[in-house]
Design an enzyme around this catalytic site. Structure first.
Site, PDB file in Angstrom:
ATOM      1  N   ASP A 186       0.834  -1.210   0.000  1.00 39.61           N
ATOM      2  CA  ASP A 186       0.000   0.000   0.000  1.00 39.61           C
ATOM      3  C   ASP A 186       0.868   1.259   0.000  1.00 39.61           C
ATOM      4  OD1 ASP A 186      -2.337   1.428  -0.002  1.00 39.61           O
ATOM      5  OD2 ASP A 186      -2.727   1.194   2.149  1.00 39.61           O
TER       6      ASP A 186
ATOM      7  N   ASN B 127     -11.013  -2.387  -5.635  1.00 35.97           N
ATOM      8  CA  ASN B 127     -10.223  -1.411  -6.406  1.00 35.97           C
ATOM      9  C   ASN B 127     -10.846  -1.068  -7.774  1.00 35.97           C
ATOM     10  OD1 ASN B 127      -7.016  -2.598  -5.138  1.00 35.97           O
ATOM     11  ND2 ASN B 127      -8.190  -0.816  -4.480  1.00 35.97           N
TER      12      ASN B 127
HETATM   13  C1  IPE Z   1      -5.484  -2.671  -0.358  1.00 35.95           C
HETATM   14  O1  IPE Z   1      -5.156  -1.338  -0.435  1.00 35.95           O
HETATM   15  C2  IPE Z   1      -5.416  -3.318  -1.711  1.00 35.95           C
HETATM   16  C3  IPE Z   1      -4.078  -3.419  -2.276  1.00 35.95           C
HETATM   17  C4  IPE Z   1      -2.958  -3.095  -1.719  1.00 35.95           C
HETATM   18  C5  IPE Z   1      -4.045  -3.988  -3.604  1.00 35.95           C
HETATM   19  P1  IPE Z   1      -6.260  -0.200  -0.591  1.00 35.95           P
HETATM   20  O2  IPE Z   1      -5.512   1.081  -0.646  1.00 35.95           O
HETATM   21  O3  IPE Z   1      -7.179  -0.504  -1.719  1.00 35.95           O
HETATM   22  O4  IPE Z   1      -7.080  -0.348   0.769  1.00 35.95           O
HETATM   23  P2  IPE Z   1      -7.916   0.726   1.586  1.00 35.95           P
HETATM   24  O5  IPE Z   1      -8.921   1.301   0.631  1.00 35.95           O
HETATM   25  O6  IPE Z   1      -6.954   1.757   2.079  1.00 35.95           O
HETATM   26  O7  IPE Z   1      -8.529  -0.052   2.707  1.00 35.95           O
HETATM   27  C1  IPE Z   2      -1.624   0.284  -3.366  1.00 37.93           C
HETATM   28  O1  IPE Z   2      -1.378   1.644  -3.432  1.00 37.93           O
HETATM   29  C2  IPE Z   2      -1.821  -0.336  -4.713  1.00 37.93           C
HETATM   30  C3  IPE Z   2      -3.226  -0.648  -5.033  1.00 37.93           C
HETATM   31  C4  IPE Z   2      -4.234  -0.582  -4.221  1.00 37.93           C
HETATM   32  C5  IPE Z   2      -3.494  -1.103  -6.381  1.00 37.93           C
HETATM   33  P1  IPE Z   2      -2.527   2.713  -3.353  1.00 37.93           P
HETATM   34  O2  IPE Z   2      -2.874   3.146  -4.730  1.00 37.93           O
HETATM   35  O3  IPE Z   2      -3.672   2.239  -2.541  1.00 37.93           O
HETATM   36  O4  IPE Z   2      -1.776   3.891  -2.590  1.00 37.93           O
HETATM   37  P2  IPE Z   2      -2.427   4.964  -1.615  1.00 37.93           P
HETATM   38  O5  IPE Z   2      -3.070   4.214  -0.502  1.00 37.93           O
HETATM   39  O6  IPE Z   2      -3.427   5.727  -2.431  1.00 37.93           O
HETATM   40  O7  IPE Z   2      -1.287   5.794  -1.176  1.00 37.93           O
HETATM   41 MG    MG Z   3      -4.099   2.433  -0.539  1.00 35.86          MG
END
Ligand code: IPE
Ligand code: IPE
Ligand code: MG
Length: 231
Positions: free
Chosen positions: A12, A59
């Site tokens: 993340d 997502n």
């Molecule tokens: C979890 O991260 C999914 C992945 C890392 C692929 P998200 O960024 O989607 O999760 P939330 O929305 O912060 O819970």
């Molecule tokens: C994790 O990074 C990757 C996916 C969920 C695909 P994020 O895109 O969620 O990164 P933040 O949470 O917005 O920083």
């Molecule tokens: Mg995230």
């Protein structure tokens, strides 16, 4: 304590990493994919199983250009492992509901899985269109179908037999789950399998996470006592 056999990572923070640099979200995801490639190559030979959360069932509700960028990045990532499969000995696996993916990506995934299924290196599972609750529902549907066709008796359903209906069939439960970027939640990752996993949180954003950070997590894990409810 022993080394963890199975490490799972919620990668993340790509979005925040990109924001800090005034880059697009997809530039952040690209840097994240690079971090994963470097890390998995260092881990290969030291650890048996790595599972990473790349795209959740939730997502899809991100902006369309981010979703299509992520899908094309995943396609490139898989393609690179297909191209490298002769010199790379990792066993590549994907968990999640592949039916919602574009046919071309799904075919690439199945091809890579088949190509590397007997590889002796670390087993890397990439979670794509993965949600823990969705996985459990799909497993229940398959188990029900087997009950209806007479190949499974309801009395034979227990924790062990049910696990074999999950996407992670054949893979042990994770010993250690790492989440980067400081968020303290599982976000629908390995809902069934995480029951007794040790959790570790790292404040670094995913593209900045290195092998040294992983070793720090492993050292902290090894200093813990896992009781599994016992005295
Ligand atoms: C979890 O991260 C999914 C992945 C890392 C692929 P998200 O960024 O989607 O999760 P939330 O929305 O912060 O819970
Ligand atoms: C994790 O990074 C990757 C996916 C969920 C695909 P994020 O895109 O969620 O990164 P933040 O949470 O917005 O920083
Ligand atoms: Mg995230």
């Amino acid at each position: 304590m022993n080394l963890p056999d199975h490490i799972a990572i919620i990668m993340d923070g790509n979005g925040r990493w990109a924001n800090k640099r005034f880059l697009s979200k997809n530039a952040g995801h690209k840097a994240g994919a690079e971090a994963l490639r470097k890390l998995s190559e260092r881990m290969n030979g030291q650890f048996k199983y790595l599972t990473v959360y790349a795209f959740s069932t939730e997502n899809w509700s991100r902006p369309q250009d981010e979703v299509s960028g992520l899908m094309s990045l995943l396609g490139d990532y898989i393609q690179q492992y297909i191209d490298d499969s002769k010199k790379n000995n990792m066993r590549m696996n994907v968990i999640g509901d592949l039916s919602r993916l574009e046919a071309r990506l799904r075919e690439k995934i199945l091809y890579l899985t088949e190509l590397t299924k007997n590889h002796p290196g670390m087993c890397v599972s990439i979670a794509i269109n993965y949600g823990g609750r969705d996985e459990i529902i799909r497993a229940v549907k398959r188990a029900c179908a087997d009950v209806l066709s007479g190949t499974l008796s309801p009395e034979a359903i227990n924790q062990q037999s049910f696990s074999s209906y999950l996407d992670t069939d054949g893979i042990p439960d994770p010993d250690l789950i790492i989440r980067t970027s400081g968020e303290m939640r599982l976000s629908n990752f390995l809902t069934w399998q995480s029951a007794y996993a040790e959790l570790y949180n790292c404040p670094k954003l995913w593209p900045d996470f290195t092998y040294d950070d992983l070793i720090e997590a492993v050292n902290i894990y090894m200093g813990r006592e896992r009781r599994f409810g016992k005295r």
